[in-house]
Design a protein around this motif. Structure first.
Motif, PDB file in Angstrom:
ATOM      1  N   ASP A  19       0.790  -1.328   0.052  1.00  0.00           N
ATOM      2  CA  ASP A  19      -0.221  -0.124   0.233  1.00  0.00           C
ATOM      3  C   ASP A  19       0.859   1.322  -0.071  1.00  0.00           C
ATOM      4  O   ASP A  19       0.556   2.109   0.679  1.00  0.00           O
ATOM      5  CB  ASP A  19      -0.857   0.028   1.194  1.00  0.00           C
ATOM      6  N   ASP A  20       2.158   1.152  -0.653  1.00  0.00           N
ATOM      7  CA  ASP A  20       2.812   2.519  -0.789  1.00  0.00           C
ATOM      8  C   ASP A  20       2.865   2.851  -2.292  1.00  0.00           C
ATOM      9  O   ASP A  20       3.730   2.799  -2.952  1.00  0.00           O
ATOM     10  CB  ASP A  20       4.263   1.894  -0.381  1.00  0.00           C
ATOM     11  N   LEU A  21       1.555   3.478  -2.484  1.00  0.00           N
ATOM     12  CA  LEU A  21       1.400   3.628  -3.938  1.00  0.00           C
ATOM     13  C   LEU A  21       2.131   5.193  -4.481  1.00  0.00           C
ATOM     14  O   LEU A  21       2.638   4.888  -5.460  1.00  0.00           O
ATOM     15  CB  LEU A  21      -0.107   4.169  -3.993  1.00  0.00           C
ATOM     16  N   ASP A  22       2.682   5.976  -3.166  1.00  0.00           N
ATOM     17  CA  ASP A  22       3.562   6.897  -3.676  1.00  0.00           C
ATOM     18  C   ASP A  22       4.867   6.391  -4.372  1.00  0.00           C
ATOM     19  O   ASP A  22       5.387   6.951  -5.381  1.00  0.00           O
ATOM     20  CB  ASP A  22       3.588   7.789  -2.367  1.00  0.00           C
ATOM     21  N   ALA A  23       5.494   5.156  -3.636  1.00  0.00           N
ATOM     22  CA  ALA A  23       6.567   4.839  -4.108  1.00  0.00           C
ATOM     23  C   ALA A  23       6.626   4.079  -5.455  1.00  0.00           C
ATOM     24  O   ALA A  23       7.376   4.062  -6.163  1.00  0.00           O
ATOM     25  CB  ALA A  23       7.139   3.815  -2.958  1.00  0.00           C
ATOM     26  N   ALA A  24       5.286   3.220  -5.577  1.00  0.00           N
ATOM     27  CA  ALA A  24       4.953   2.734  -6.756  1.00  0.00           C
ATOM     28  C   ALA A  24       4.856   3.690  -7.970  1.00  0.00           C
ATOM     29  O   ALA A  24       5.398   3.537  -8.857  1.00  0.00           O
ATOM     30  CB  ALA A  24       3.724   1.923  -6.560  1.00  0.00           C
TER      31      ALA A  24
END
Length: 120
Positions: A19-24
Motif C-alpha cells: 500500500d505504498d502507492l507513492d513509491a510505486a
C-alpha cells in the motif's frame, strides 16, 4: 535496461501490496505495460499483471476525481465572484457624481441658496 533486465513489475507489485502507492508511482507504476511472462515473475503472485493494471486504474480514477474536484471548485468560485459582482453597486466614476435622492437634493439646494444669501 530493457523490461526483462530488471524485476520492475515484481518491485511494483510489492509496493502496491504494501500500500505504498507513492513509491510505486515514483518507480513507474503508471508506465507499466504487461509483458509475456510477467505472471511468472513471482510464483506466489500470478495475478501480478492484473493487479498492477488494477492499481493503475485506481490511481487514474483518483487523479480524474481530483481534477473534477478542482474544476468544480474553480467553477463555484467564478460563479460566486460573478454573483457578488452583480450584487455590488456600481462604483462611481471620478467624473460622475452619484445621484442624490430627490429629498436630499432639495435640502442641499436650500442650503446652497441660504449660504448664498438668497433665503432669509
Amino acid at each position: 535496461m530493457s523490461h526483462t533486465d530488471t524485476p520492475l513489475p515484481a518491485r511494483l507489485l510489492m509496493l502496491v501490496l504494501d500500500d505504498d502507492l507513492d513509491a510505486a508511482l515514483a518507480a513507474g507504476l503508471m508506465d507499466y505495460a504487461p509483458w509475456p511472462g510477467d505472471a511468472r515473475l513471482l510464483p506466489d503472485h500470478p495475478e501480478l499483471p492484473a493487479r498492477l493494471l488494477q492499481a493503475q486504474q485506481q490511481v487514474q480514477r483518483a487523479w480524474d476525481a481530483r481534477t473534477r474536484y478542482r474544476q468544480r471548485a474553480q467553477r463555484l468560485a467564478r460563479r460566486a465572484a460573478e454573483r457578488d459582482a452583480r450584487r455590488a453597486p456600481p462604483a462611481p466614476t471620478p467624473e460622475q457624481k452619484p445621484a442624490l435622492p430627490p429629498a436630499a437634493a432639495a435640502i442641499l439646494a436650500r442650503a446652497k441658496a441660504k449660504a448664498a444669501g438668497k433665503l432669509p
